[in-house]
Design a protein around this motif. Structure first.
Motif, PDB file in Angstrom:
ATOM      1  N   PHE A 113       0.938  -1.337  -0.206  1.00  0.00           N
ATOM      2  CA  PHE A 113       0.075  -0.152   0.033  1.00  0.00           C
ATOM      3  C   PHE A 113       1.021   1.265   0.185  1.00  0.00           C
ATOM      4  O   PHE A 113       1.937   0.906   0.353  1.00  0.00           O
ATOM      5  CB  PHE A 113      -1.066  -0.044   1.166  1.00  0.00           C
ATOM      6  CG  PHE A 113      -0.119  -0.208   2.693  1.00  0.00           C
ATOM      7  CD1 PHE A 113       0.049   1.140   2.906  1.00  0.00           C
ATOM      8  CD2 PHE A 113       0.158  -1.257   3.025  1.00  0.00           C
ATOM      9  CE1 PHE A 113       0.561   1.098   4.587  1.00  0.00           C
ATOM     10  CE2 PHE A 113       0.563  -1.386   4.417  1.00  0.00           C
ATOM     11  CZ  PHE A 113       1.125   0.153   5.156  1.00  0.00           C
ATOM     12  N   TRP A 114       0.145   2.358  -0.339  1.00  0.00           N
ATOM     13  CA  TRP A 114       1.184   3.513  -0.402  1.00  0.00           C
ATOM     14  C   TRP A 114       0.349   4.733   0.419  1.00  0.00           C
ATOM     15  O   TRP A 114       1.328   5.377   1.177  1.00  0.00           O
ATOM     16  CB  TRP A 114       0.828   4.289  -1.898  1.00  0.00           C
ATOM     17  CG  TRP A 114       1.895   3.657  -2.692  1.00  0.00           C
ATOM     18  CD1 TRP A 114       1.669   2.514  -3.551  1.00  0.00           C
ATOM     19  CD2 TRP A 114       3.313   3.697  -3.175  1.00  0.00           C
ATOM     20  NE1 TRP A 114       2.654   2.110  -4.470  1.00  0.00           N
ATOM     21  CE2 TRP A 114       3.623   2.984  -4.108  1.00  0.00           C
ATOM     22  CE3 TRP A 114       4.005   4.722  -2.522  1.00  0.00           C
ATOM     23  CZ2 TRP A 114       4.922   2.771  -4.518  1.00  0.00           C
ATOM     24  CZ3 TRP A 114       5.554   4.696  -2.984  1.00  0.00           C
ATOM     25  CH2 TRP A 114       6.004   3.764  -3.871  1.00  0.00           C
ATOM     26  N   ASP A 115      -0.941   4.568   0.561  1.00  0.00           N
ATOM     27  CA  ASP A 115      -1.480   5.699   1.095  1.00  0.00           C
ATOM     28  C   ASP A 115      -2.216   5.261   2.442  1.00  0.00           C
ATOM     29  O   ASP A 115      -2.441   4.126   2.502  1.00  0.00           O
ATOM     30  CB  ASP A 115      -2.594   6.616   0.284  1.00  0.00           C
ATOM     31  CG  ASP A 115      -1.804   7.049  -0.802  1.00  0.00           C
ATOM     32  OD1 ASP A 115      -0.836   7.677  -0.898  1.00  0.00           O
ATOM     33  OD2 ASP A 115      -2.419   6.916  -2.093  1.00  0.00           O
ATOM     34  N   ARG A 116      -2.753   6.177   3.087  1.00  0.00           N
ATOM     35  CA  ARG A 116      -3.629   5.820   4.619  1.00  0.00           C
ATOM     36  C   ARG A 116      -4.861   5.278   4.063  1.00  0.00           C
ATOM     37  O   ARG A 116      -5.679   5.911   3.168  1.00  0.00           O
ATOM     38  CB  ARG A 116      -3.697   7.091   5.488  1.00  0.00           C
ATOM     39  CG  ARG A 116      -4.742   6.730   6.623  1.00  0.00           C
ATOM     40  CD  ARG A 116      -4.333   8.051   7.596  1.00  0.00           C
ATOM     41  NE  ARG A 116      -5.227   7.897   8.830  1.00  0.00           N
ATOM     42  CZ  ARG A 116      -5.431   8.753   9.710  1.00  0.00           C
ATOM     43  NH1 ARG A 116      -4.606   9.640   9.716  1.00  0.00           N
ATOM     44  NH2 ARG A 116      -6.014   8.336  10.788  1.00  0.00           N
ATOM     45  N   HIS A 117      -5.289   4.013   4.250  1.00  0.00           N
ATOM     46  CA  HIS A 117      -6.492   3.822   4.028  1.00  0.00           C
ATOM     47  C   HIS A 117      -6.930   2.374   4.894  1.00  0.00           C
ATOM     48  O   HIS A 117      -6.096   2.030   5.651  1.00  0.00           O
ATOM     49  CB  HIS A 117      -6.534   3.222   2.558  1.00  0.00           C
ATOM     50  CG  HIS A 117      -5.683   2.093   2.255  1.00  0.00           C
ATOM     51  ND1 HIS A 117      -4.485   2.193   2.239  1.00  0.00           N
ATOM     52  CD2 HIS A 117      -6.188   0.678   1.755  1.00  0.00           C
ATOM     53  CE1 HIS A 117      -4.110   0.978   2.055  1.00  0.00           C
ATOM     54  NE2 HIS A 117      -5.103   0.043   1.634  1.00  0.00           N
ATOM     55  N   MET A 118      -8.107   1.929   4.673  1.00  0.00           N
ATOM     56  CA  MET A 118      -8.469   0.844   5.486  1.00  0.00           C
ATOM     57  C   MET A 118      -7.982  -0.621   4.767  1.00  0.00           C
ATOM     58  O   MET A 118      -8.325  -0.563   3.705  1.00  0.00           O
ATOM     59  CB  MET A 118     -10.081   0.791   5.824  1.00  0.00           C
ATOM     60  CG  MET A 118     -10.747   1.984   6.429  1.00  0.00           C
ATOM     61  SD  MET A 118      -9.966   2.180   8.121  1.00  0.00           S
ATOM     62  CE  MET A 118     -10.575   0.708   8.853  1.00  0.00           C
ATOM     63  N   LEU A 119      -7.576  -1.534   5.595  1.00  0.00           N
ATOM     64  CA  LEU A 119      -7.127  -2.833   5.230  1.00  0.00           C
ATOM     65  C   LEU A 119      -8.218  -3.667   5.579  1.00  0.00           C
ATOM     66  O   LEU A 119      -9.386  -3.321   5.823  1.00  0.00           O
ATOM     67  CB  LEU A 119      -5.763  -2.860   5.738  1.00  0.00           C
ATOM     68  CG  LEU A 119      -4.630  -2.390   5.462  1.00  0.00           C
ATOM     69  CD1 LEU A 119      -3.377  -2.707   6.157  1.00  0.00           C
ATOM     70  CD2 LEU A 119      -4.173  -2.271   3.930  1.00  0.00           C
ATOM     71  N   HIS A 120      -7.791  -4.853   5.885  1.00  0.00           N
ATOM     72  CA  HIS A 120      -8.616  -6.087   6.048  1.00  0.00           C
ATOM     73  C   HIS A 120      -9.366  -5.986   7.559  1.00  0.00           C
ATOM     74  O   HIS A 120      -8.533  -5.539   8.347  1.00  0.00           O
ATOM     75  CB  HIS A 120      -7.869  -7.446   6.117  1.00  0.00           C
ATOM     76  CG  HIS A 120      -8.593  -8.700   6.752  1.00  0.00           C
ATOM     77  ND1 HIS A 120      -9.522  -9.201   5.699  1.00  0.00           N
ATOM     78  CD2 HIS A 120      -8.546  -9.297   7.673  1.00  0.00           C
ATOM     79  CE1 HIS A 120      -9.866 -10.199   6.514  1.00  0.00           C
ATOM     80  NE2 HIS A 120      -9.323 -10.286   7.783  1.00  0.00           N
ATOM     81  N   ALA A 121     -10.441  -6.132   7.728  1.00  0.00           N
ATOM     82  CA  ALA A 121     -11.353  -6.023   9.098  1.00  0.00           C
ATOM     83  C   ALA A 121     -11.212  -4.939   9.779  1.00  0.00           C
ATOM     84  O   ALA A 121     -11.226  -5.128  10.967  1.00  0.00           O
ATOM     85  CB  ALA A 121     -10.856  -7.626   9.516  1.00  0.00           C
ATOM     86  N   GLY A 122     -11.513  -3.984   9.391  1.00  0.00           N
ATOM     87  CA  GLY A 122     -11.357  -2.677  10.047  1.00  0.00           C
ATOM     88  C   GLY A 122     -10.030  -2.182  10.665  1.00  0.00           C
ATOM     89  O   GLY A 122      -9.937  -1.227  11.453  1.00  0.00           O
ATOM     90  N   VAL A 123      -8.974  -2.809  10.093  1.00  0.00           N
ATOM     91  CA  VAL A 123      -7.657  -2.150  10.550  1.00  0.00           C
ATOM     92  C   VAL A 123      -7.012  -1.043   9.211  1.00  0.00           C
ATOM     93  O   VAL A 123      -7.330  -1.022   8.212  1.00  0.00           O
ATOM     94  CB  VAL A 123      -6.555  -3.301  10.467  1.00  0.00           C
ATOM     95  CG1 VAL A 123      -5.180  -2.634  10.582  1.00  0.00           C
ATOM     96  CG2 VAL A 123      -6.902  -4.486  11.375  1.00  0.00           C
TER      97      VAL A 123
END
Length: 221
Positions: A113-123
């Protein structure tokens, strides 16, 4: 391993830094119905150690690992290959640290990933360049009334205070300070670093957290 909260376990402490033999390293297993997440990497001292295998067996009993979220490439070791082979886990890291992760672990990351964002299961993944160019932290709001912030080596508790260190020449201290400023806006109840001279897990209030980031910034000078 020990249970810290109903959905969070801490792995057996390791001491992987020969230059700092008293430094403690831990990984953390977040239990999820959709698949457990391991933050950082366990088994970095030596593949095949009894403590490591006991942890892996315990993790298997808890449902295994779906993803490993690395805070930066310093966490990469051959144990990542063993974790991936045993559990089929996906390796996740910031794009700028992907190449050294593959170099030192022998495993290419599955997700970058590059930017701030939501990953798996709310992380939530939060890029925090400074310690390395691809350092990242992870935020999770637990249903058990706590917010966990996994800080890797971006900031860690140290003998009753907090500290931080810029590692790479192109990870400028100004970027590291900006990362700490961004973290200061968060409101974690529990901060979990990858390494510390004492305990890598610290419960904290919002005011204490702002002070902690200020102290860590001052120590970058």
């Amino acid at each position: 391993m020990r249970e810290l909260y109903p959905d969070l376990w801490q792995t057996t402490s390791e001491h992987p830094m020969t230059a700092f033999p008293h430094s403690t390293s831990n990984a953390y297993l977040l239990l999820q119905e959709t698949g457990n997440i391991l933050f950082y990497c366990t088994g970095r001292e030596a593949i095949g150690q009894s403590n490591e295998q006991a942890d892996f067996d315990h993790i298997a009993d808890l449902g295994g690992i779906t993803q490993v979220l690395l805070g930066h490439w310093h966490e990469a070791s051959p144990s990542l290959k063993e974790i991936k082979g045993r559990f089929g886990a996906e390796i996740v890291v910031h794009a700028r640290d992907a190449a050294p992760v593959e170099k030192y672990s022998g495993v290419a990351p599955d997700i970058i990933f590059w930017d701030r964002h939501m990953l798996h299961a709310g992380v939530e993944a939060i890029p925090t360049p400074g310690h390395t160019v691809g350092s990242a932290c992870y935020l999770y709001r637990s249903p058990h009334d706590r917010t966990y912030l996994f800080t890797g080596d971006t900031i860690w508790p140290a003998r009753g205070s907090w500290t931080s260190a810029t590692f790479e020449d192109d990870a400028k201290q100004s970027a590291h300070r900006s990362s700490l400023d961004a973290l200061a806006t968060l409101r974690p109840d529990v901060v979990l670093s990858a390494i510390s001279p004492d305990n890598t897990c610290a419960e904290i209030s919002p005011d204490e957290w702002v002070s902690a980031t200020d102290i860590a910034k001052a120590r970058l000078a």
